[in-house]
Design a protein around this motif. Structure first.
Motif, PDB file in Angstrom:
ATOM      1  N   ARG A   1       0.840  -1.199   0.000  1.00 34.95           N
ATOM      2  CA  ARG A   1       0.000   0.000   0.000  1.00 34.95           C
ATOM      3  C   ARG A   1       0.875   1.249   0.000  1.00 34.95           C
ATOM      4  O   ARG A   1       2.038   1.208   0.368  1.00 34.95           O
ATOM      5  N   PHE A   2       0.283   2.355  -0.431  1.00 33.84           N
ATOM      6  CA  PHE A   2       0.992   3.627  -0.443  1.00 33.84           C
ATOM      7  C   PHE A   2       0.064   4.694   0.109  1.00 33.84           C
ATOM      8  O   PHE A   2      -1.025   4.920  -0.429  1.00 33.84           O
ATOM      9  N   LEU A   3       0.487   5.331   1.214  1.00 30.31           N
ATOM     10  CA  LEU A   3      -0.276   6.447   1.770  1.00 30.31           C
ATOM     11  C   LEU A   3      -0.012   7.674   0.914  1.00 30.31           C
ATOM     12  O   LEU A   3       1.142   8.013   0.641  1.00 30.31           O
ATOM     13  N   LEU A   4      -1.079   8.334   0.514  1.00 24.72           N
ATOM     14  CA  LEU A   4      -0.981   9.486  -0.383  1.00 24.72           C
ATOM     15  C   LEU A   4      -1.738  10.651   0.228  1.00 24.72           C
ATOM     16  O   LEU A   4      -2.830  10.472   0.777  1.00 24.72           O
ATOM     17  N   SER A   5      -1.165  11.845   0.146  1.00 23.25           N
ATOM     18  CA  SER A   5      -1.806  13.027   0.729  1.00 23.25           C
ATOM     19  C   SER A   5      -3.216  13.202   0.173  1.00 23.25           C
ATOM     20  O   SER A   5      -3.512  12.809  -0.960  1.00 23.25           O
ATOM     21  N   ALA A   6      -4.082  13.790   0.972  1.00 25.86           N
ATOM     22  CA  ALA A   6      -5.477  13.984   0.571  1.00 25.86           C
ATOM     23  C   ALA A   6      -5.571  14.772  -0.732  1.00 25.86           C
ATOM     24  O   ALA A   6      -6.354  14.419  -1.622  1.00 25.86           O
ATOM     25  N   ALA A   7      -4.767  15.816  -0.883  1.00 28.19           N
ATOM     26  CA  ALA A   7      -4.827  16.649  -2.088  1.00 28.19           C
ATOM     27  C   ALA A   7      -4.436  15.854  -3.337  1.00 28.19           C
ATOM     28  O   ALA A   7      -5.111  15.927  -4.372  1.00 28.19           O
ATOM     29  N   ARG A   8      -3.348  15.094  -3.245  1.00 29.96           N
ATOM     30  CA  ARG A   8      -2.907  14.301  -4.404  1.00 29.96           C
ATOM     31  C   ARG A   8      -3.884  13.172  -4.719  1.00 29.96           C
ATOM     32  O   ARG A   8      -4.169  12.894  -5.877  1.00 29.96           O
ATOM     33  N   TYR A   9      -4.404  12.539  -3.670  1.00 32.39           N
ATOM     34  CA  TYR A   9      -5.372  11.454  -3.878  1.00 32.39           C
ATOM     35  C   TYR A   9      -6.633  12.002  -4.554  1.00 32.39           C
ATOM     36  O   TYR A   9      -7.150  11.410  -5.504  1.00 32.39           O
ATOM     37  N   ASP A  10      -7.131  13.126  -4.053  1.00 30.48           N
ATOM     38  CA  ASP A  10      -8.344  13.720  -4.612  1.00 30.48           C
ATOM     39  C   ASP A  10      -8.146  14.152  -6.059  1.00 30.48           C
ATOM     40  O   ASP A  10      -9.049  14.017  -6.885  1.00 30.48           O
ATOM     41  N   ALA A  11      -6.950  14.669  -6.382  1.00 30.77           N
ATOM     42  CA  ALA A  11      -6.650  15.043  -7.770  1.00 30.77           C
ATOM     43  C   ALA A  11      -6.656  13.806  -8.669  1.00 30.77           C
ATOM     44  O   ALA A  11      -7.177  13.849  -9.791  1.00 30.77           O
ATOM     45  N   LEU A  12      -6.075  12.710  -8.178  1.00 29.96           N
ATOM     46  CA  LEU A  12      -6.088  11.464  -8.953  1.00 29.96           C
ATOM     47  C   LEU A  12      -7.499  10.908  -9.099  1.00 29.96           C
ATOM     48  O   LEU A  12      -7.853  10.353 -10.145  1.00 29.96           O
ATOM     49  N   ALA A  13      -8.304  11.067  -8.057  1.00 28.45           N
ATOM     50  CA  ALA A  13      -9.670  10.540  -8.081  1.00 28.45           C
ATOM     51  C   ALA A  13     -10.524  11.220  -9.145  1.00 28.45           C
ATOM     52  O   ALA A  13     -11.504  10.640  -9.620  1.00 28.45           O
ATOM     53  N   LYS A  14     -10.139  12.426  -9.545  1.00 28.64           N
ATOM     54  CA  LYS A  14     -10.874  13.139 -10.592  1.00 28.64           C
ATOM     55  C   LYS A  14     -10.595  12.553 -11.970  1.00 28.64           C
ATOM     56  O   LYS A  14     -11.417  12.691 -12.874  1.00 28.64           O
ATOM     57  N   THR A  15      -9.441  11.931 -12.135  1.00 29.66           N
ATOM     58  CA  THR A  15      -9.062  11.401 -13.452  1.00 29.66           C
ATOM     59  C   THR A  15      -9.039   9.872 -13.498  1.00 29.66           C
ATOM     60  O   THR A  15      -8.974   9.303 -14.587  1.00 29.66           O
ATOM     61  N   GLN A  16      -9.073   9.218 -12.349  1.00 28.50           N
ATOM     62  CA  GLN A  16      -9.008   7.760 -12.281  1.00 28.50           C
ATOM     63  C   GLN A  16     -10.277   7.220 -11.618  1.00 28.50           C
ATOM     64  O   GLN A  16     -10.899   7.901 -10.813  1.00 28.50           O
ATOM     65  N   SER A  17     -10.597   5.999 -11.931  1.00 27.84           N
ATOM     66  CA  SER A  17     -11.756   5.372 -11.294  1.00 27.84           C
ATOM     67  C   SER A  17     -11.381   4.895  -9.892  1.00 27.84           C
ATOM     68  O   SER A  17     -10.202   4.691  -9.587  1.00 27.84           O
ATOM     69  N   ALA A  18     -12.384   4.706  -9.061  1.00 32.91           N
ATOM     70  CA  ALA A  18     -12.156   4.207  -7.703  1.00 32.91           C
ATOM     71  C   ALA A  18     -11.510   2.826  -7.745  1.00 32.91           C
ATOM     72  O   ALA A  18     -10.666   2.498  -6.915  1.00 32.91           O
ATOM     73  N   GLU A  19     -11.891   2.028  -8.745  1.00 38.31           N
ATOM     74  CA  GLU A  19     -11.321   0.682  -8.883  1.00 38.31           C
ATOM     75  C   GLU A  19      -9.833   0.735  -9.202  1.00 38.31           C
ATOM     76  O   GLU A  19      -9.052  -0.063  -8.690  1.00 38.31           O
ATOM     77  N   SER A  20      -9.432   1.668 -10.057  1.00 34.66           N
ATOM     78  CA  SER A  20      -8.012   1.757 -10.416  1.00 34.66           C
ATOM     79  C   SER A  20      -7.171   2.262  -9.236  1.00 34.66           C
ATOM     80  O   SER A  20      -6.048   1.816  -9.034  1.00 34.66           O
ATOM     81  N   LEU A  21      -7.736   3.163  -8.428  1.00 34.64           N
ATOM     82  CA  LEU A  21      -7.028   3.622  -7.232  1.00 34.64           C
ATOM     83  C   LEU A  21      -6.892   2.483  -6.216  1.00 34.64           C
ATOM     84  O   LEU A  21      -5.847   2.327  -5.594  1.00 34.64           O
ATOM     85  N   LYS A  22      -7.937   1.689  -6.107  1.00 34.79           N
ATOM     86  CA  LYS A  22      -7.893   0.542  -5.194  1.00 34.79           C
ATOM     87  C   LYS A  22      -6.904  -0.499  -5.702  1.00 34.79           C
ATOM     88  O   LYS A  22      -6.142  -1.071  -4.922  1.00 34.79           O
TER      89      LYS A  22
END
Length: 143
Positions: free
Chosen positions: A104-125
């Motif tokens: 697993r990789f802990l990612l800052s809320a800002a970076r995670y949220d930015a990725l969540a706008k362009t990636q699906s929840a499944e791909s982040l998981k």
């Protein structure tokens, strides 16, 4: 509550730790306490393998739990940390990021949220990215 990390400087004794715990109590914040010593290792700050029911499992340690759950992490005795432990702490404190031994990789809320706008929840998981809670803070009583 303050939305920044705190370094408490003071003389020897438990006053700084008590002040940090009292602050959390008054503000209604949950806290995780880690006592740093020369014997503190990277696994004490990340994950530890534990055997439960005959099976080896990864167990999140206090800094990881605090980051994920949005608690206050109290690092008591930070000045005693060995050099090999400091990079682990530094990356979590400055960038709110940490690579964990279980993949697993802990990612800052800002970076995670930015990725969540362009990636699906499944791909982040699938990438095993874990969002660090925006309320995660650190108080480090030191000398």
């Amino acid at each position: 509550a303050l939305h920044q990390d705190i370094f408490l400087i003071g003389g020897p004794g438990p006053r700084r730790r008590r002040l940090a715990l009292h602050f959390c109590e008054v503000m209604g914040l949950e806290a995780e306490l880690v006592r740093i010593s020369r014997d503190t290792t990277e696994s004490d700050l990340k994950l530890r393998r534990e055997i439960s029911g005959g099976t080896a499992l990864w167990s999140d340690q206090a800094p990881v739990r605090a980051a994920i759950e949005g608690r206050v992490l109290i690092l008591d005795g930070i000045e005693k940390a060995e050099r090999n432990v400091l990079p682990t702490l530094n990356n979590l404190l400055e960038n709110r990021e940490m690579a964990l031994d279980d993949g697993r990789f802990l990612l800052s809320a800002a970076r995670y949220d930015a990725l969540a706008k362009t990636q699906s929840a499944e791909s982040l998981k699938a990438a095993r990215l874990i969002r660090v809670h925006e309320d995660f803070r650190v108080i480090a009583p030191g000398k």
